[in-house]
Design an enzyme around this catalytic site. Structure first.
Site, short mmCIF file in Angstrom:
data_model
loop_
_atom_site.label_atom_id
_atom_site.label_comp_id
_atom_site.label_asym_id
_atom_site.label_seq_id
_atom_site.Cartn_x
_atom_site.Cartn_y
_atom_site.Cartn_z
N ASP A 1 64.76 -67.33 -10.84
CA ASP A 1 65.87 -66.88 -11.92
C ASP A 1 66.40 -68.21 -12.85
O ASP A 1 67.09 -67.81 -13.74
CB ASP A 1 67.17 -66.72 -11.13
CG ASP A 1 66.77 -65.21 -10.42
OD1 ASP A 1 65.96 -64.32 -10.93
OD2 ASP A 1 67.37 -64.95 -9.41
N ARG B 1 69.82 -61.73 -10.72
CA ARG B 1 71.12 -61.39 -9.90
C ARG B 1 72.51 -62.02 -10.75
O ARG B 1 73.29 -61.07 -10.89
CB ARG B 1 71.07 -61.92 -8.49
CG ARG B 1 72.45 -61.96 -7.68
CD ARG B 1 72.35 -62.27 -6.28
NE ARG B 1 71.49 -61.26 -5.44
CZ ARG B 1 71.71 -60.33 -4.74
NH1 ARG B 1 73.14 -60.03 -4.98
NH2 ARG B 1 71.29 -59.70 -4.26
N GLU C 1 68.54 -57.03 -13.70
CA GLU C 1 69.27 -56.39 -12.89
C GLU C 1 70.85 -56.44 -12.52
O GLU C 1 71.28 -55.60 -11.71
CB GLU C 1 68.36 -56.56 -11.50
CG GLU C 1 68.59 -57.89 -10.82
CD GLU C 1 67.63 -58.34 -9.78
OE1 GLU C 1 66.93 -57.50 -9.00
OE2 GLU C 1 67.64 -59.43 -9.35
N ARG D 1 62.92 -43.90 -21.44
CA ARG D 1 62.25 -44.07 -20.05
C ARG D 1 62.65 -45.46 -19.56
O ARG D 1 62.95 -46.43 -20.41
CB ARG D 1 60.70 -44.07 -20.08
CG ARG D 1 60.17 -42.64 -20.54
CD ARG D 1 60.18 -41.75 -19.52
NE ARG D 1 60.02 -40.30 -19.66
CZ ARG D 1 60.56 -39.39 -20.24
NH1 ARG D 1 61.96 -39.50 -20.60
NH2 ARG D 1 59.75 -38.22 -20.61
#
Length: 342
Positions: free
Chosen positions: A128, A172, A222, A266
């Site tokens: 990350d 995150r 995410e 999609r």
């Protein structure tokens, strides 16, 4: 001196290069010997080790994953946890010091243990790139390259069908992977945790790209939180540290985009593919240098420190410097990328 090495937390390309760099430098420069703890802090608490002679690390710099294994074990939990019991285990094994390779959770545990008197130095690891006090962490470059290659493939199928494609990448709390992979792949929108964005703005970027004859591409972290939402999307419970297991925001966004723009959409979640495979040349070199520098910290008895990259030089900083703040994407970096959206 007998040194124990552990890898803890999520795995990441470059871990084996750190191990190799540490072992080779320690043996050749200081006549140290090494052992590996199996599966992170679990191996430390249980005294589960194996010897790491030079031949054991031969050729491993190019390998993904970690030959030591890893886990998300908390070093303070259980009957064998805590500084006193861990020190007793190290004494029994004849281990004089520990090199802990890991991210925020691993290094936070290492700091607490060194505060209690244990001899530990840290090596920062996270795809990350969110650890403060270091310009880059190894694993980030590889994860970014994997994401770019996958997104490039999504673009070709999106263009063939005139679809909007949503690519969800890891991140995150910070959006470094989304920012870099999105810019590199020419995304029409990049959505990151640091910048709440309204759905109307997202729809607008998608429509603008589509009206120009393009197949819109949206790259989302995410941990992205749409404007007005309370928290990042999570539907899979919590991890061993009590944090929500993130993932799935792409699948939430795709039907909303399709419904509001009329463009077939999609979503693809790249997930753990970003952690796998062989490290890039950049990560192999950085990880090797960090492993070698960690041994020098041990030799200098600089306990409670972490090796870090500043510019092109490796420096030594207190563990607390890496833990005080997450290294978030600056507003000016996002504003720079935003010019390219739509």
């Amino acid at each position: 001196m007998r040194i124990g090495i552990l890898t803890s937390g999520g795995d990441c390309p470059g871990l084996n290069a750190v191990i190799r760099g540490a072992v080779l430098n320690g043996i050749k420069s200081h006549d140290f010997s090494f052992v590996g703890f199996r599966d992170g802090w679990r191996g430390v608490k249980e005294g589960d080790i194996f010897e790491l002679p030079r031949h054991q690390v031969r050729g491993i710099a190019k390998q993904g994953g970690t030959i030591l294994g890893t886990s998300r074990t908390n070093p303070f939990d259980g009957e064998n946890g805590g500084p006193e019991r861990i020190q007793a285990t190290l004494d029994r094994l004849g281990v004089d010091a520990v090199i802990a390779i890991g991210g925020e959770g691993t290094l936070a545990g290492a700091k607490r243990l060194t505060d209690a008197g244990l001899k530990i130095v840290g090596v920062p690891k996270t795809i990350d790139n969110d650890l403060d006090a270091t310009d880059y962490t190894f694993g980030f470059d590889t994860a970014n390259q994997i994401a770019v290659e996958a997104i490039d493939r999504l673009r070709t199928t999106g263009e063939s069908h005139h679809r909007c494609m949503v690519a969800e990448v890891m991140g995150r709390d910070v959006g470094w992977i989304a920012l870099h992979a999105g810019m590199a792949s020419g995304a029409h929108a990049i959505l990151i945790p640091e910048v709440p964005t309204s759905m109307e703005q997202i729809f607008g970027w998608v429509r603008e790209a589509h009206d120009r004859g393009r197949a819109p591409l949206v790259v989302v972290s995410e941990g992205f939180v749409p404007e007005g939402a309370d928290a990042a999307f999570s539907s899979r419970g919590v991890d061993s540290f009590g944090r929500p297991r993130l993932g799935g925001i792409g699948e939430v966004l795709a039907p909303l985009i399709e419904e509001n723009t009329g463009i077939e959409t999609r979503a693809t979640v790249l997930g753990h593919i970003q952690r796998g495979g062989v490290p890039t040349a950049f990560d192999r070199v950085l990880a090797t240098r960090l492993g070698m520098a960690a041994v020098e910290s041990v030799a200098a008895r600089q306990w409670g420190t972490m090796v870090s990259l500043h510019g092109t030089q490796i420096h030594r900083v207190p563990l607390r410097a890496a833990l005080d703040n997450l290294k978030r994407v600056p507003a000016e970096r996002y504003a720079e990328a935003r010019i390219l959206f739509g």
